[in-house]
Design an enzyme around this catalytic site. Structure first.
Site, PDB file in Angstrom:
ATOM      1  N   HIS A 126      26.565  18.044 124.599  1.00  5.88           N
ATOM      2  CA  HIS A 126      26.413  16.875 123.749  1.00  5.88           C
ATOM      3  C   HIS A 126      25.813  17.294 122.419  1.00  5.88           C
ATOM      4  O   HIS A 126      24.948  18.153 122.355  1.00  5.88           O
ATOM      5  CB  HIS A 126      25.573  15.789 124.419  1.00  5.88           C
ATOM      6  CG  HIS A 126      24.259  16.239 124.964  1.00  5.88           C
ATOM      7  ND1 HIS A 126      24.139  17.025 126.102  1.00  5.88           N
ATOM      8  CD2 HIS A 126      22.996  16.017 124.532  1.00  5.88           C
ATOM      9  CE1 HIS A 126      22.863  17.245 126.347  1.00  5.88           C
ATOM     10  NE2 HIS A 126      22.137  16.657 125.404  1.00  5.88           N
ATOM     11  N   GLY A 185      16.524  23.687 125.451  1.00 12.49           N
ATOM     12  CA  GLY A 185      16.149  22.279 125.481  1.00 12.49           C
ATOM     13  C   GLY A 185      17.204  21.340 126.031  1.00 12.49           C
ATOM     14  O   GLY A 185      17.072  20.122 125.915  1.00 12.49           O
ATOM     15  N   ASN A 204      21.881  21.641 122.069  1.00 11.57           N
ATOM     16  CA  ASN A 204      21.014  22.485 122.882  1.00 11.57           C
ATOM     17  C   ASN A 204      21.833  23.140 123.990  1.00 11.57           C
ATOM     18  O   ASN A 204      22.822  22.568 124.453  1.00 11.57           O
ATOM     19  CB  ASN A 204      19.893  21.649 123.495  1.00 11.57           C
ATOM     20  CG  ASN A 204      19.059  20.947 122.438  1.00 11.57           C
ATOM     21  OD1 ASN A 204      18.759  21.506 121.409  1.00 11.57           O
ATOM     22  ND2 ASN A 204      18.696  19.702 122.701  1.00 11.57           N
TER      23      ASN A 204
END
Length: 112
Positions: free
Chosen positions: A98, A91, A85
């Site tokens: 990550h 989001g 994201n």
């Protein structure tokens, strides 16, 4: 980066279930799992968003590490989803890039 939860995990200040670690990346289970298998792969260097990434080799290492851990955990053959994201509308809730690896169930599309 100050107050980054992932940087604190890398330093060992916050505990996590570590699945893989080398000099560049760290993989650990997601405490807010969205699938039976859900782990994160992060760079050990703080990079806030995918927009800030410049190291192609490092970005590739995130994906390769996810595949390696999925194989080790026994769900690679059935399949999994990789998600990264970026920023609020994408989001992203932690400002440290990550890669989510989700598996252990059938994934649906569209994701939401």
């Amino acid at each position: 980066m100050k107050n980054c939860i992932f940087c604190s995990i890398i330093k060992g200040d916050i505990s996590a279930e570590i699945l893989y670690s080398d000099d560049r990346v760290l993989a650990f289970t997601d405490v807010n799992a969205q699938a039976p298998e859900h782990f994160l792969v992060i760079p050990k260097e703080h990079i806030a968003t995918a927009n800030d990434a410049t190291d192609e080799s490092l970005m590739g290492s995130l994906s390769i590490t996810a595949a390696k851990v999925a194989k080790e955990r026994g769900f690679a053959e059935k399949g999994y989803r990789l998600v990264m994201n970026c920023n609020n509308d994408g989001g992203q809730t932690v400002s440290h890039i990550h890669l989510h690896c989700l598996g252990g169930r059938q994934m649906t599309w569209p994701p939401g």
